[in-house]
Enzyme design. Structure first.
Site, short mmCIF file in Angstrom:
data_model
loop_
_atom_site.label_atom_id
_atom_site.label_comp_id
_atom_site.label_asym_id
_atom_site.label_seq_id
_atom_site.Cartn_x
_atom_site.Cartn_y
_atom_site.Cartn_z
N HIS A 72 0.85 -1.20 0.00
CA HIS A 72 0.00 0.00 0.00
C HIS A 72 0.88 1.24 0.00
O HIS A 72 1.77 1.36 0.85
CB HIS A 72 -0.90 0.02 1.23
CG HIS A 72 -2.11 -0.87 1.11
ND1 HIS A 72 -3.24 -0.71 1.86
CD2 HIS A 72 -2.33 -1.94 0.31
CE1 HIS A 72 -4.14 -1.63 1.51
NE2 HIS A 72 -3.60 -2.39 0.58
N TYR A 200 -9.17 5.66 7.44
CA TYR A 200 -9.36 6.01 8.86
C TYR A 200 -10.40 7.14 8.90
O TYR A 200 -10.19 8.19 8.28
CB TYR A 200 -8.06 6.54 9.46
CG TYR A 200 -6.98 5.53 9.70
CD1 TYR A 200 -6.16 5.07 8.66
CD2 TYR A 200 -6.75 5.03 10.97
CE1 TYR A 200 -5.15 4.15 8.89
CE2 TYR A 200 -5.73 4.11 11.21
CZ TYR A 200 -4.95 3.67 10.15
OH TYR A 200 -3.94 2.75 10.39
N PRO A 292 -4.00 0.79 18.76
CA PRO A 292 -3.76 0.28 17.40
C PRO A 292 -3.98 1.31 16.29
O PRO A 292 -3.74 1.02 15.13
CB PRO A 292 -4.76 -0.87 17.27
CG PRO A 292 -5.76 -0.64 18.32
CD PRO A 292 -5.11 0.11 19.41
N LYS A 296 1.02 0.01 15.11
CA LYS A 296 2.41 -0.07 15.55
C LYS A 296 2.75 -1.25 16.46
O LYS A 296 3.92 -1.57 16.63
CB LYS A 296 2.76 1.22 16.30
CG LYS A 296 2.80 2.43 15.41
CD LYS A 296 3.81 2.25 14.28
CE LYS A 296 3.70 3.34 13.24
NZ LYS A 296 4.38 2.95 12.00
N TYR A 384 4.15 6.65 9.95
CA TYR A 384 3.31 5.49 9.63
C TYR A 384 4.14 4.40 8.92
O TYR A 384 4.03 3.22 9.27
CB TYR A 384 2.14 5.91 8.73
CG TYR A 384 1.00 4.90 8.72
CD1 TYR A 384 1.06 3.75 7.93
CD2 TYR A 384 -0.13 5.09 9.51
CE1 TYR A 384 0.04 2.81 7.93
CE2 TYR A 384 -1.17 4.16 9.51
CZ TYR A 384 -1.07 3.03 8.72
OH TYR A 384 -2.08 2.10 8.72
P1 FAS Z 1 1.70 -11.33 22.01
O1 FAS Z 1 0.68 -10.97 23.04
O2 FAS Z 1 1.31 -11.41 20.57
O3 FAS Z 1 2.33 -12.77 22.35
C1 FAS Z 1 2.60 -13.14 23.69
C2 FAS Z 1 2.57 -14.65 23.75
O4 FAS Z 1 2.93 -15.05 25.07
C3 FAS Z 1 1.18 -15.21 23.48
O5 FAS Z 1 1.24 -16.25 22.54
C4 FAS Z 1 0.73 -15.73 24.83
O6 FAS Z 1 -0.09 -16.87 24.74
C5 FAS Z 1 2.06 -16.07 25.49
N1 FAS Z 1 2.02 -16.05 26.96
C6 FAS Z 1 1.42 -15.14 27.76
N2 FAS Z 1 1.59 -15.47 29.05
C7 FAS Z 1 2.33 -16.63 29.07
C8 FAS Z 1 2.84 -17.46 30.09
N3 FAS Z 1 2.62 -17.18 31.39
N4 FAS Z 1 3.56 -18.55 29.75
C9 FAS Z 1 3.81 -18.83 28.45
N5 FAS Z 1 3.35 -18.09 27.41
C10 FAS Z 1 2.61 -17.00 27.73
N6 FAS Z 1 -1.49 -4.23 16.83
C11 FAS Z 1 -1.60 -3.59 15.67
O7 FAS Z 1 -0.61 -3.03 15.20
N7 FAS Z 1 -2.80 -3.53 15.00
C12 FAS Z 1 -3.92 -4.16 15.48
O8 FAS Z 1 -4.99 -4.11 14.89
C13 FAS Z 1 -3.84 -4.87 16.68
N8 FAS Z 1 -4.93 -5.55 17.18
C14 FAS Z 1 -4.82 -6.22 18.37
C15 FAS Z 1 -5.91 -6.93 18.93
C16 FAS Z 1 -5.79 -7.59 20.16
C17 FAS Z 1 -6.96 -8.36 20.74
C18 FAS Z 1 -4.57 -7.53 20.88
C19 FAS Z 1 -4.43 -8.19 22.23
C20 FAS Z 1 -3.48 -6.86 20.34
C21 FAS Z 1 -3.59 -6.20 19.08
N9 FAS Z 1 -2.50 -5.53 18.50
C22 FAS Z 1 -2.59 -4.87 17.33
C23 FAS Z 1 -1.23 -5.53 19.14
C24 FAS Z 1 -0.58 -6.88 18.83
O9 FAS Z 1 -0.49 -7.05 17.45
C25 FAS Z 1 0.74 -6.90 19.54
O10 FAS Z 1 1.45 -5.70 19.38
C26 FAS Z 1 1.60 -8.06 19.15
O11 FAS Z 1 0.84 -9.23 19.29
C27 FAS Z 1 2.81 -8.05 20.05
O12 FAS Z 1 3.45 -9.26 19.94
P2 FAS Z 1 4.11 -9.96 21.22
O13 FAS Z 1 4.90 -8.95 21.96
O14 FAS Z 1 4.76 -11.19 20.70
O15 FAS Z 1 2.92 -10.31 22.20
C1 PHB Z 2 -5.60 -4.04 10.72
O1 PHB Z 2 -5.68 -4.25 9.49
O2 PHB Z 2 -5.82 -4.92 11.58
C2 PHB Z 2 -5.21 -2.66 11.21
C3 PHB Z 2 -4.78 -1.72 10.29
C4 PHB Z 2 -4.41 -0.45 10.74
C5 PHB Z 2 -4.50 -0.15 12.09
C6 PHB Z 2 -4.93 -1.11 13.00
C7 PHB Z 2 -5.30 -2.37 12.56
O3 PHB Z 2 -4.15 1.08 12.54
#
Ligand code: FAS
Ligand code: PHB
Length: 391
Positions: A72, A200, A292, A296, A384
């Site tokens: 994009h 957005y 989000p 980032k 961005y």
């Molecule tokens: P993660 O949370 O992805 O991974 C952590 C891992 O540790 C998980 O697999 C978990 O099961 C494991 N864990 C936790 N406790 C543990 C324990 N006690 N023992 C063993 N394992 C354990 N970011 C965006 O940029 N755009 C988005 O749209 C967006 N949407 C999101 C929606 C949701 C519901 C959430 C929660 C986050 C969202 N994020 C989004 C942010 C997300 O993408 C995070 O930044 C990204 O997953 C970060 O990756 P990790 O740091 O690996 O953490």
């Molecule tokens: C997504 O595609 O999940 C998405 C894209 C842009 C954002 C957040 C989430 O700022």
């Protein structure tokens, strides 16, 4: 069990760290509380910065990304019934790639499995000990058996609700946070894309975001109250609200389709300082959470892991600790800039409970300025597409 780097968490941070360490000839073991299937199916982020794409390509994970990722060149900001393009390529020479976080996780898991990685899924009662010693320990239970891993270092990649950050003794950490009174209701819909780029929207009813995972799968979000119950949002209410907030006077609107996934994500900003205690290093969501709006979260996790992998390689290759000692400061410098950008995008696009008519006019003035001034648009664009990994 004995390993060089023990990693808690098999999300993008933990898996990428294990992969980069493997490429540097450093051994690691990952313990993960969920199943492999659950980790692979978690739908989360969707936008990869240029630096994240480069990291994946340089480490041999670029093949499916190049085939299925959607490049994009910009985004649209929608307000006052019209969409306004922000052209990243024209403003910065860079673009972003749409490629779901769950796809990145699948690619990482495949690569680690092919390399014979030691990843223990579905562990229980994970705990970490002796963090300020030269032999920190991970303990966990698996199939009813207590296990222990003696490590040189532990990487806390266990996300916001993990156990590593809370294992740091009281008084060591400073936690900075802002909690928003709203959340995002997100859906994944089997519906064709109707725009080549993300939209957005700032609407008087609240924020909405049009995104996608492929030309056939759209990802949509709408701002809702933080205490909303997803059960109060039947399909027709979701689509009605998305149309009201996203459609333009010129007639652009999103296409509807079966909703495959839905969920509500609270918005918060958190930064933990320092990101290290003894031989425990925090990376990704374990150390910081960004709203989000700036896309980032995943990208910041990748940036942390690049710094940590390089620092660990310097230690094992030459016995140097300078990069490990600088890890926290290096990551925090960039984290705060990313936090600022995410906060700014959130403030510009969302409806705030306590906002006055004056506040709303300021928001509209900000949007009007960003979409009419090259300097202001360039500032949005360079954040961005991703700040340099070492700011
Ligand atoms: P993660 O949370 O992805 O991974 C952590 C891992 O540790 C998980 O697999 C978990 O099961 C494991 N864990 C936790 N406790 C543990 C324990 N006690 N023992 C063993 N394992 C354990 N970011 C965006 O940029 N755009 C988005 O749209 C967006 N949407 C999101 C929606 C949701 C519901 C959430 C929660 C986050 C969202 N994020 C989004 C942010 C997300 O993408 C995070 O930044 C990204 O997953 C970060 O990756 P990790 O740091 O690996 O953490
Ligand atoms: C997504 O595609 O999940 C998405 C894209 C842009 C954002 C957040 C989430 O700022």
């Amino acid at each position: 069990m004995r390993t060089q780097v023990g990693i808690v968490g098999a999300g993008p941070a933990g898996l990428l760290l294990s992969h980069l360490l493997h490429l540097a000839g450093i051994g690691s073991v990952i313990v993960e509380s969920r199943s492999r299937a659950h980790v692979e199916a978690r739908i989360r982020a969707g936008v990869l910065e240029q630096g994240t794409v480069d990291t994946l390509v340089e480490s041999g994970l670029g093949e499916r990304l190049a085939r299925e990722g959607l490049v994009h060149r910009g985004i649209h900001l929608s307000f006052g019934g019209a969409r306004h393009a922000i052209d990243f390529e024209q403003l910065t020479g860079h673009s972003v790639t749409i490629y779901g976080q769950h796809e990145v996780v699948k690619d990482l898991l495949d690569a680690r499995t092919r390399a014979g990685a030691d990843i223990v899924f579905e562990v229980e009662e994970t705990s970490v000990y002796d963090l300020d010693s030269e032999r920190p320990v991970i303990r966990y239970r698996k199939d009813g058996q207590d296990q222990e891993i003696v490590c040189d270092f532990i990487a806390g990649c266990d996300g916001y609700h993990g156990v590593c950050r809370p294992s740091i003794p009281p008084g060591v950490l400073r936690i900075f946070e802002r909690t928003y009174t709203f959340a995002w209701l997100g859906i994944l819909a089997d519906a064709p894309a109707t725009s080549d780029e993300l939209v957005y929207a700032n609407h008087e009813r609240g924020f909405a975001l049009y995104s996608m995972r492929s030309p056939e799968l759209t990802r949509l979000y709408l701002q809702c109250r933080a205490d909303e119950d997803i059960a109060d949002w039947p399909d027709e209410r979701i689509w009605d609200e998305l149309h009201r907030r996203l459609e333009t006077d010129a007639g652009w609107r999103v296409a509807e389709g079966p909703i495959l996934q839905r969920g509500i994500t609270p918005l918060r900003s958190v930064v933990v300082e320092p990101m290290r205690y003894g031989r425990l290093y925090l990376a990704g969501d374990a150390a910081h959470i960004v709203p989000p709006t700036g896309a980032k979260g995943l990208n910041l996790a990748v940036a942390d892991v690049r710094v940590l992998a390089k620092a660990l390689a310097s230690f094992y290759r030459a016995g140097r600790t300078a990069l490990l000692d600088a890890y926290s400061a290096t990551c925090l410098e960039r984290t705060w800039r990313v936090q600022r950008f995410s906060w700014w995008m959130t403030a510009m696009l969302h409806r705030f409970d306590a906002s006055t008519e004056f506040d709303r006019q300021i928001q509209l003035a900000e949007l009007s300025y960003v979409t009419s001034s090259r300097a202001a648009a360039r500032s949005l664009a360079e954040n961005y597409v991703g700040l340099p990994l070492s700011v």
